[in-house]
Design a protein around this motif. Structure first.
Motif, PDB file in Angstrom:
ATOM      1  N   PRO A   7      47.678  -0.273  30.234  1.00 44.42           N
ATOM      2  CA  PRO A   7      46.401  -0.988  30.974  1.00 44.42           C
ATOM      3  C   PRO A   7      45.597  -1.689  30.207  1.00 44.42           C
ATOM      4  O   PRO A   7      44.707  -2.237  30.534  1.00 44.42           O
ATOM      5  CB  PRO A   7      46.091   0.502  31.980  1.00 44.42           C
ATOM      6  N   HIS A   8      45.603  -1.105  28.866  1.00 45.02           N
ATOM      7  CA  HIS A   8      44.442  -1.664  28.046  1.00 45.02           C
ATOM      8  C   HIS A   8      45.023  -3.029  27.144  1.00 45.02           C
ATOM      9  O   HIS A   8      44.231  -3.547  26.554  1.00 45.02           O
ATOM     10  CB  HIS A   8      44.053  -0.456  27.031  1.00 45.02           C
ATOM     11  N   CYS A   9      46.381  -2.801  26.886  1.00 43.85           N
ATOM     12  CA  CYS A   9      46.752  -3.790  25.944  1.00 43.85           C
ATOM     13  C   CYS A   9      48.045  -4.824  26.355  1.00 43.85           C
ATOM     14  O   CYS A   9      48.207  -5.873  26.119  1.00 43.85           O
ATOM     15  CB  CYS A   9      47.561  -3.296  24.471  1.00 43.85           C
ATOM     16  N   GLY A  10      48.441  -4.187  27.491  1.00 42.17           N
ATOM     17  CA  GLY A  10      49.757  -5.132  28.352  1.00 42.17           C
ATOM     18  C   GLY A  10      51.055  -4.545  27.886  1.00 42.17           C
ATOM     19  O   GLY A  10      50.954  -3.436  27.271  1.00 42.17           O
ATOM     20  N   PRO A  11      52.084  -5.201  28.518  1.00 44.77           N
ATOM     21  CA  PRO A  11      53.327  -4.609  28.201  1.00 44.77           C
ATOM     22  C   PRO A  11      53.908  -4.324  26.680  1.00 44.77           C
ATOM     23  O   PRO A  11      53.554  -5.346  25.760  1.00 44.77           O
ATOM     24  CB  PRO A  11      54.053  -5.821  28.663  1.00 44.77           C
ATOM     25  N   ARG A  12      54.459  -3.422  26.286  1.00 42.60           N
ATOM     26  CA  ARG A  12      54.949  -3.114  24.687  1.00 42.60           C
ATOM     27  C   ARG A  12      56.022  -2.336  25.118  1.00 42.60           C
ATOM     28  O   ARG A  12      56.454  -1.635  25.890  1.00 42.60           O
ATOM     29  CB  ARG A  12      53.946  -2.402  24.115  1.00 42.60           C
ATOM     30  N   PRO A  13      56.906  -2.255  24.039  1.00 43.01           N
ATOM     31  CA  PRO A  13      58.113  -1.604  23.890  1.00 43.01           C
ATOM     32  C   PRO A  13      57.821  -0.012  23.818  1.00 43.01           C
ATOM     33  O   PRO A  13      56.887   0.368  23.266  1.00 43.01           O
ATOM     34  CB  PRO A  13      58.738  -2.032  22.497  1.00 43.01           C
ATOM     35  N   GLU A  14      58.701   0.800  24.456  1.00 42.76           N
ATOM     36  CA  GLU A  14      58.543   2.376  24.628  1.00 42.76           C
ATOM     37  C   GLU A  14      58.164   3.010  23.364  1.00 42.76           C
ATOM     38  O   GLU A  14      57.724   3.954  23.306  1.00 42.76           O
ATOM     39  CB  GLU A  14      59.651   2.850  25.609  1.00 42.76           C
ATOM     40  N   THR A  15      58.919   2.436  22.386  1.00 40.41           N
ATOM     41  CA  THR A  15      58.802   2.903  21.045  1.00 40.41           C
ATOM     42  C   THR A  15      57.306   3.073  20.401  1.00 40.41           C
ATOM     43  O   THR A  15      56.891   3.981  19.462  1.00 40.41           O
ATOM     44  CB  THR A  15      59.543   2.434  19.877  1.00 40.41           C
ATOM     45  N   GLU A  16      56.290   2.454  21.238  1.00 41.78           N
ATOM     46  CA  GLU A  16      54.720   2.346  20.797  1.00 41.78           C
ATOM     47  C   GLU A  16      54.342   3.448  21.325  1.00 41.78           C
ATOM     48  O   GLU A  16      52.937   3.704  21.051  1.00 41.78           O
ATOM     49  CB  GLU A  16      54.371   1.074  21.058  1.00 41.78           C
ATOM     50  N   PHE A  17      54.751   4.260  22.286  1.00 40.64           N
ATOM     51  CA  PHE A  17      54.117   5.147  23.156  1.00 40.64           C
ATOM     52  C   PHE A  17      54.526   6.754  23.162  1.00 40.64           C
ATOM     53  O   PHE A  17      55.604   7.032  22.389  1.00 40.64           O
ATOM     54  CB  PHE A  17      54.453   4.907  24.798  1.00 40.64           C
ATOM     55  N   GLY A  18      53.879   7.698  23.314  1.00 38.91           N
ATOM     56  CA  GLY A  18      53.992   8.908  23.218  1.00 38.91           C
ATOM     57  C   GLY A  18      53.794   9.693  24.684  1.00 38.91           C
ATOM     58  O   GLY A  18      52.856   9.481  25.146  1.00 38.91           O
ATOM     59  N   TYR A  19      54.585  10.538  24.853  1.00 40.73           N
ATOM     60  CA  TYR A  19      54.594  11.208  26.280  1.00 40.73           C
ATOM     61  C   TYR A  19      53.521  12.259  26.188  1.00 40.73           C
ATOM     62  O   TYR A  19      53.715  13.192  25.176  1.00 40.73           O
ATOM     63  CB  TYR A  19      56.124  12.057  26.662  1.00 40.73           C
ATOM     64  N   GLY A  20      52.684  12.516  27.385  1.00 39.56           N
ATOM     65  CA  GLY A  20      51.765  13.767  27.196  1.00 39.56           C
ATOM     66  C   GLY A  20      51.736  14.609  28.217  1.00 39.56           C
ATOM     67  O   GLY A  20      51.083  15.298  28.358  1.00 39.56           O
ATOM     68  N   LYS A  50      61.830  15.247  42.038  1.00 44.96           N
ATOM     69  CA  LYS A  50      62.866  14.260  42.009  1.00 44.96           C
ATOM     70  C   LYS A  50      62.386  12.977  42.569  1.00 44.96           C
ATOM     71  O   LYS A  50      61.804  13.076  43.846  1.00 44.96           O
ATOM     72  CB  LYS A  50      64.189  14.879  42.792  1.00 44.96           C
ATOM     73  N   GLY A  51      61.785  12.182  41.819  1.00 43.16           N
ATOM     74  CA  GLY A  51      61.207  10.902  42.327  1.00 43.16           C
ATOM     75  C   GLY A  51      59.884  10.507  41.626  1.00 43.16           C
ATOM     76  O   GLY A  51      59.801  10.780  40.343  1.00 43.16           O
ATOM     77  N   ASP A  52      58.947   9.902  42.446  1.00 42.16           N
ATOM     78  CA  ASP A  52      57.845   9.524  41.543  1.00 42.16           C
ATOM     79  C   ASP A  52      56.896  10.737  41.120  1.00 42.16           C
ATOM     80  O   ASP A  52      56.844  11.610  41.579  1.00 42.16           O
ATOM     81  CB  ASP A  52      56.998   8.645  42.389  1.00 42.16           C
ATOM     82  N   PHE A  53      56.693  10.588  39.745  1.00 41.27           N
ATOM     83  CA  PHE A  53      55.824  11.703  39.125  1.00 41.27           C
ATOM     84  C   PHE A  53      54.588  10.909  38.334  1.00 41.27           C
ATOM     85  O   PHE A  53      54.954  10.179  37.349  1.00 41.27           O
ATOM     86  CB  PHE A  53      56.705  12.405  38.142  1.00 41.27           C
ATOM     87  N   ALA A  54      53.466  11.455  38.161  1.00 44.82           N
ATOM     88  CA  ALA A  54      52.314  11.121  37.695  1.00 44.82           C
ATOM     89  C   ALA A  54      52.287  11.638  36.276  1.00 44.82           C
ATOM     90  O   ALA A  54      52.315  12.951  36.044  1.00 44.82           O
ATOM     91  CB  ALA A  54      51.319  11.442  38.249  1.00 44.82           C
ATOM     92  N   GLU A  55      52.193  10.925  35.060  1.00 47.28           N
ATOM     93  CA  GLU A  55      52.345  11.490  33.755  1.00 47.28           C
ATOM     94  C   GLU A  55      51.384  10.768  32.908  1.00 47.28           C
ATOM     95  O   GLU A  55      50.610   9.802  33.141  1.00 47.28           O
ATOM     96  CB  GLU A  55      53.672  11.080  33.153  1.00 47.28           C
ATOM     97  N   ARG A  56      50.987  11.565  31.821  1.00 49.90           N
ATOM     98  CA  ARG A  56      50.086  11.021  30.811  1.00 49.90           C
ATOM     99  C   ARG A  56      50.833  10.595  29.647  1.00 49.90           C
ATOM    100  O   ARG A  56      51.910  11.041  28.973  1.00 49.90           O
ATOM    101  CB  ARG A  56      49.163  12.104  30.258  1.00 49.90           C
ATOM    102  N   TRP A  57      50.420   9.394  29.171  1.00 51.24           N
ATOM    103  CA  TRP A  57      51.103   8.606  28.192  1.00 51.24           C
ATOM    104  C   TRP A  57      49.909   8.029  27.066  1.00 51.24           C
ATOM    105  O   TRP A  57      48.690   8.022  27.369  1.00 51.24           O
ATOM    106  CB  TRP A  57      51.933   7.377  28.481  1.00 51.24           C
ATOM    107  N   VAL A  58      50.197   8.022  25.843  1.00 48.81           N
ATOM    108  CA  VAL A  58      49.191   7.496  24.737  1.00 48.81           C
ATOM    109  C   VAL A  58      49.909   6.425  23.963  1.00 48.81           C
ATOM    110  O   VAL A  58      51.067   6.293  23.761  1.00 48.81           O
ATOM    111  CB  VAL A  58      48.879   8.618  23.817  1.00 48.81           C
ATOM    112  N   GLY A  62      49.576   1.535  19.071  1.00 47.84           N
ATOM    113  CA  GLY A  62      48.662   0.300  19.711  1.00 47.84           C
ATOM    114  C   GLY A  62      47.161   0.580  19.645  1.00 47.84           C
ATOM    115  O   GLY A  62      46.578   0.964  18.832  1.00 47.84           O
ATOM    116  N   CYS A  63      46.635   0.655  20.692  1.00 49.79           N
ATOM    117  CA  CYS A  63      45.180   0.980  21.127  1.00 49.79           C
ATOM    118  C   CYS A  63      44.674   2.380  20.623  1.00 49.79           C
ATOM    119  O   CYS A  63      43.588   2.448  20.869  1.00 49.79           O
ATOM    120  CB  CYS A  63      44.845   0.407  22.353  1.00 49.79           C
TER     121      CYS A  63
END
Length: 100
Positions: A7-20, A50-58, A62-63
């Motif tokens: 939401p800050h930088c736009g679309p990027r590949p998954e490898t730039e992110f970490g799961y929280g 099973k289905g939609d789940f709210a998660e934190r990502w960093v 990137g930013c």
């Protein structure tokens, strides 16, 4: 490869992110008052729907900002991303979502 829309930088590949982990987990008001069992419940037990789940990502490559995402655990498809201060958006496949 999965593309995540930061939401800050736009679309990027998954490898730039970490799961929280699970989003919207409130820290205990008085953690010192918790029993060992209650503290373990807070630290280690999370929903596993099973289905939609709210998660934190960093966006670690990137930013470096944290944000939330709603991801379908069956298909891995991310239906929404939003900042930590925004309420959880309603999604069509989440019967438990109440908008927050």
């Amino acid at each position: 490869m999965l593309t995540i829309d930061c939401p800050h930088c736009g679309p990027r590949p998954e490898t730039e992110f970490g799961y929280g982990g699970q989003a919207h987990v409130a820290y205990p008001e008085d953690p010192f008052a918790l029993s060992d069992e209650a503290w373990a419940q807070f630290l280690f037990y999370r929903d596993n729907p099973k289905g939609d789940f709210a998660e934190r990502w960093v966006h670690s490559a990137g930013c470096r900002k944290w944000f939330n995402a709603v991801r379908d655990t069956r298909s891995y498809r991310i239906s929404a991303t939003y900042t930590l201060t925004d309420p959880r958006p309603a999604t069509g496949t989440d019967p438990q979502n109440k908008g927050a």
